[in-house]
Each structure stands twice: as C-alpha cells, then as structure tokens.
Scaffold this motif. Structure first.
Motif, mmCIF file in Angstrom:
data_model
loop_
_atom_site.group_PDB
_atom_site.id
_atom_site.type_symbol
_atom_site.label_atom_id
_atom_site.label_comp_id
_atom_site.label_asym_id
_atom_site.label_seq_id
_atom_site.Cartn_x
_atom_site.Cartn_y
_atom_site.Cartn_z
ATOM 1 N N ILE A 259 0.859 -1.180 -0.016
ATOM 2 C CA ILE A 259 0.137 0.088 -0.011
ATOM 3 C C ILE A 259 0.940 1.200 -0.148
ATOM 4 O O ILE A 259 0.335 2.151 -0.008
ATOM 5 N N LEU A 260 2.226 1.010 0.003
ATOM 6 C CA LEU A 260 3.212 2.462 -0.114
ATOM 7 C C LEU A 260 3.055 2.907 -1.434
ATOM 8 O O LEU A 260 3.248 2.148 -2.300
ATOM 9 N N ASN A 261 3.062 4.267 -1.369
ATOM 10 C CA ASN A 261 3.299 4.805 -2.918
ATOM 11 C C ASN A 261 4.952 5.300 -3.066
ATOM 12 O O ASN A 261 5.538 5.049 -2.208
ATOM 13 N N THR A 262 5.135 5.782 -4.215
ATOM 14 C CA THR A 262 6.492 6.329 -4.533
ATOM 15 C C THR A 262 7.305 6.912 -3.341
ATOM 16 O O THR A 262 8.325 6.653 -2.989
ATOM 17 N N GLU A 263 6.393 7.850 -2.977
ATOM 18 C CA GLU A 263 6.959 9.101 -1.907
ATOM 19 C C GLU A 263 7.191 8.001 -0.647
ATOM 20 O O GLU A 263 8.244 8.435 -0.015
ATOM 21 N N ASP A 264 6.384 7.260 -0.371
ATOM 22 C CA ASP A 264 6.452 6.642 0.926
ATOM 23 C C ASP A 264 7.730 5.793 0.878
ATOM 24 O O ASP A 264 8.429 5.647 1.773
ATOM 25 N N ARG A 265 7.736 5.243 -0.140
ATOM 26 C CA ARG A 265 9.252 4.276 -0.540
ATOM 27 C C ARG A 265 10.325 4.951 -0.301
ATOM 28 O O ARG A 265 11.432 4.530 0.136
ATOM 29 N N LYS A 266 10.400 6.276 -0.776
ATOM 30 C CA LYS A 266 11.500 7.046 -0.862
ATOM 31 C C LYS A 266 11.843 7.455 0.405
ATOM 32 O O LYS A 266 13.149 7.435 1.283
ATOM 33 N N TYR A 267 10.746 7.625 1.198
ATOM 34 C CA TYR A 267 10.897 8.009 2.743
ATOM 35 C C TYR A 267 11.686 6.832 3.626
ATOM 36 O O TYR A 267 12.650 7.112 4.354
ATOM 37 N N VAL A 268 10.912 5.674 3.096
ATOM 38 C CA VAL A 268 11.527 4.627 4.076
ATOM 39 C C VAL A 268 13.172 4.230 3.636
ATOM 40 O O VAL A 268 13.867 3.822 4.325
ATOM 41 N N LYS A 269 13.317 4.343 2.328
ATOM 42 C CA LYS A 269 14.639 4.245 1.903
ATOM 43 C C LYS A 269 15.558 5.226 2.260
ATOM 44 O O LYS A 269 16.656 4.766 2.976
ATOM 45 N N SER A 270 15.215 6.440 2.545
ATOM 46 C CA SER A 270 16.252 7.330 3.207
ATOM 47 C C SER A 270 16.191 7.243 4.674
ATOM 48 O O SER A 270 17.414 7.331 4.991
ATOM 49 N N LEU A 271 15.313 6.825 5.442
ATOM 50 C CA LEU A 271 15.306 6.560 6.790
ATOM 51 C C LEU A 271 16.281 5.232 6.943
ATOM 52 O O LEU A 271 17.091 5.301 7.699
ATOM 53 N N LYS A 272 16.289 4.189 5.917
ATOM 54 C CA LYS A 272 17.140 3.052 6.316
ATOM 55 C C LYS A 272 18.517 3.573 5.843
ATOM 56 O O LYS A 272 19.349 3.082 6.778
ATOM 57 N N ASN A 273 18.604 4.204 5.170
ATOM 58 C CA ASN A 273 20.052 4.687 4.783
ATOM 59 C C ASN A 273 20.564 5.330 5.942
ATOM 60 O O ASN A 273 21.713 5.416 6.301
ATOM 61 N N LYS A 274 19.786 6.422 6.610
ATOM 62 C CA LYS A 274 20.338 7.359 7.849
ATOM 63 C C LYS A 274 20.511 6.323 8.825
ATOM 64 O O LYS A 274 21.505 6.395 9.576
ATOM 65 N N ILE A 275 19.564 5.174 9.199
ATOM 66 C CA ILE A 275 19.976 4.310 10.248
ATOM 67 C C ILE A 275 21.198 3.370 9.826
ATOM 68 O O ILE A 275 21.956 3.500 10.769
ATOM 69 N N SER A 276 21.446 2.989 8.759
ATOM 70 C CA SER A 276 22.700 2.237 8.447
ATOM 71 C C SER A 276 23.923 3.066 8.719
ATOM 72 O O SER A 276 24.874 2.821 9.140
ATOM 73 N N LEU B 44 16.007 9.945 14.870
ATOM 74 C CA LEU B 44 15.765 8.456 14.119
ATOM 75 C C LEU B 44 14.557 7.603 14.986
ATOM 76 O O LEU B 44 13.986 7.242 14.523
ATOM 77 N N ALA B 45 15.145 7.608 16.065
ATOM 78 C CA ALA B 45 14.365 6.907 17.105
ATOM 79 C C ALA B 45 12.691 7.241 17.277
ATOM 80 O O ALA B 45 11.871 6.401 16.932
ATOM 81 N N ASN B 46 12.693 8.529 17.200
ATOM 82 C CA ASN B 46 11.322 9.106 17.175
ATOM 83 C C ASN B 46 10.460 8.610 15.886
ATOM 84 O O ASN B 46 9.583 8.412 15.771
ATOM 85 N N LEU B 47 11.517 8.953 14.532
ATOM 86 C CA LEU B 47 10.824 8.657 13.562
ATOM 87 C C LEU B 47 10.420 7.024 13.271
ATOM 88 O O LEU B 47 9.173 6.876 12.793
ATOM 89 N N ASN C 111 0.777 5.790 6.183
ATOM 90 C CA ASN C 111 0.361 7.058 5.934
ATOM 91 C C ASN C 111 1.397 7.897 5.846
ATOM 92 O O ASN C 111 1.674 9.074 6.513
ATOM 93 N N ILE C 112 2.717 7.406 5.369
ATOM 94 C CA ILE C 112 3.975 8.221 5.389
ATOM 95 C C ILE C 112 3.976 9.479 4.795
ATOM 96 O O ILE C 112 4.268 10.331 5.445
ATOM 97 N N SER C 113 3.567 9.542 3.446
ATOM 98 C CA SER C 113 3.818 10.574 2.661
ATOM 99 C C SER C 113 3.023 11.886 2.970
ATOM 100 O O SER C 113 3.465 13.077 3.073
ATOM 101 N N GLN D 53 8.277 14.477 5.827
ATOM 102 C CA GLN D 53 8.968 15.063 4.594
ATOM 103 C C GLN D 53 10.370 14.300 4.461
ATOM 104 O O GLN D 53 11.238 13.877 5.718
ATOM 105 N N ILE D 54 10.974 14.034 3.468
ATOM 106 C CA ILE D 54 12.310 13.434 3.283
ATOM 107 C C ILE D 54 13.301 14.389 3.370
ATOM 108 O O ILE D 54 13.059 15.673 2.670
ATOM 109 N N ASP D 55 14.201 14.447 4.471
ATOM 110 C CA ASP D 55 15.097 15.427 4.635
ATOM 111 C C ASP D 55 16.475 14.959 4.126
ATOM 112 O O ASP D 55 16.834 13.614 3.864
ATOM 113 N N SER D 56 17.427 15.718 3.636
ATOM 114 C CA SER D 56 18.630 15.628 3.318
ATOM 115 C C SER D 56 19.802 14.994 4.260
ATOM 116 O O SER D 56 19.586 15.108 5.659
#
Length: 183
Positions: free
Chosen positions: A76-93, A155-158, A174-176, A180-183
C-alpha cells in the motif's frame, strides 16, 4: 598524562555517554516497533516476539525492522512513501556504522604544538585488507557527539512515529502525508 578529571575531559565523556544512551534508544525503538508490527493484530505475546529480535547487533535489528515493515505495508506504499523509508533506512545504516566506529576505533587525546586538547579526541582506525593497510582518523568534539546524539534520538522518534500511528480512517502508516524526506 591528561588529567582525566578535568572539566573538559569529563564533558567529552559525558557527551559520549549520552551518545551511547541515544543509540540504545534507537535500537529499542527498532526492536519494539518490530515486535508491535508482528503482534498488533494477533494474540501473540509481544514479549515472545521481542525475544526473537533482542540481544543482537544493530545491523540485524535494523534489517528485521525494515523487512517486517516492507512485508506488512509495501503493497500500500506509494512512491513517496518508499523514498522516505529508503532514506530512513540509509540514515539508520549510517548511524550504525558511525556507532561502530565510535565503539571500535581508538580514542586518542588530540595534541597540538601547545599540548593536549582535552575537549577533542582523535578517532583512529587501522584497517588491513588485501590491498595493504588503510589508516583513517577524524576529530571528535563534544559538539559532534551532541549532534550525533540528537540525530539518533530523532531517528528513534521517526521509527516510533512510523509504526505507532493509529488512525482508524487510514490503512497503513500514511507516510507521505505525515513526513518529509530530509537530506
């Protein structure tokens, strides 16, 4: 020999302790969120699921979180949701790698021509590999540790906000619409 009880030295150690505590908070958020996703619609005891997730190094804990999240919500995730999750995963890594450097590299008192600088440390690493030996070092200050601690808490709060979202009118995280995706 540095005076290990000096105010500057103690300030660095306090900041490092806060960093360790913040990293622990991120791991706890990943573990508890994973357990919640697996048990929120079932009669399974959440502590049994936590037993499977807990007491592991950080990369497997994060990997399990993102695997369970994707399995539960990806359809059920849209493209923006997936971008956010990928960004969060990268930040956690990135945060996990930084934590590994902080915990496993050598902490050396920084020196200048005037002597020791107790408010700074040099983080040093020697890494042998098939192509030779690599030496890296970086300056770590109280400000760097405080910034990194704040990022870990964010990150923990997110992670918690991503999972512990309860809106009966919306299916899924309901991510997007909430982040917001931040840098």
């Amino acid at each position: 020999m540095p005076d290990n009880s000096s105010p500057n030295h103690n300030h660095v150690l306090l900041a490092l302790g806060n960093y360790v505590t913040s990293f622990s908070g991120l791991l706890h958020a990943l573990e508890s969120s994973t357990a919640f996703m697996l048990t929120s619609n079932s009669n399974v005891d959440q502590m049994l699921v936590r037993a499977l997730v807990a007491d592991q190094t950080a990369y497997p804990v994060a990997s399990k979180f993102f695997s369970v999240f994707a399995q539960k919500w990806d359809s059920i995730l849209n493209t923006e949701d997936r971008k956010y999750v990928k960004s969060l995963k990268n930040k956690i890594s990135t945060a996990i790698e930084r934590r590994n450097r902080y915990m496993h590299d050598a902490w050396l008192m920084s020196r200048t021509s005037e002597g020791l600088r107790e408010e700074e440390f040099t983080l040093a690493r020697t890494r042998p590999h098939g192509g030779g030996v690599e030496f890296t070092s970086s300056l770590i200050t109280v400000e760097v540790l405080e910034r990194d601690s704040a990022e870990l808490s964010r990150l923990a709060n997110l992670v918690n906000a991503l999972v512990f979202y309860d809106n009966p009118h919306v299916l899924g995280p309901n991510i997007s619409n909430r982040f917001q995706i931040d840098s």
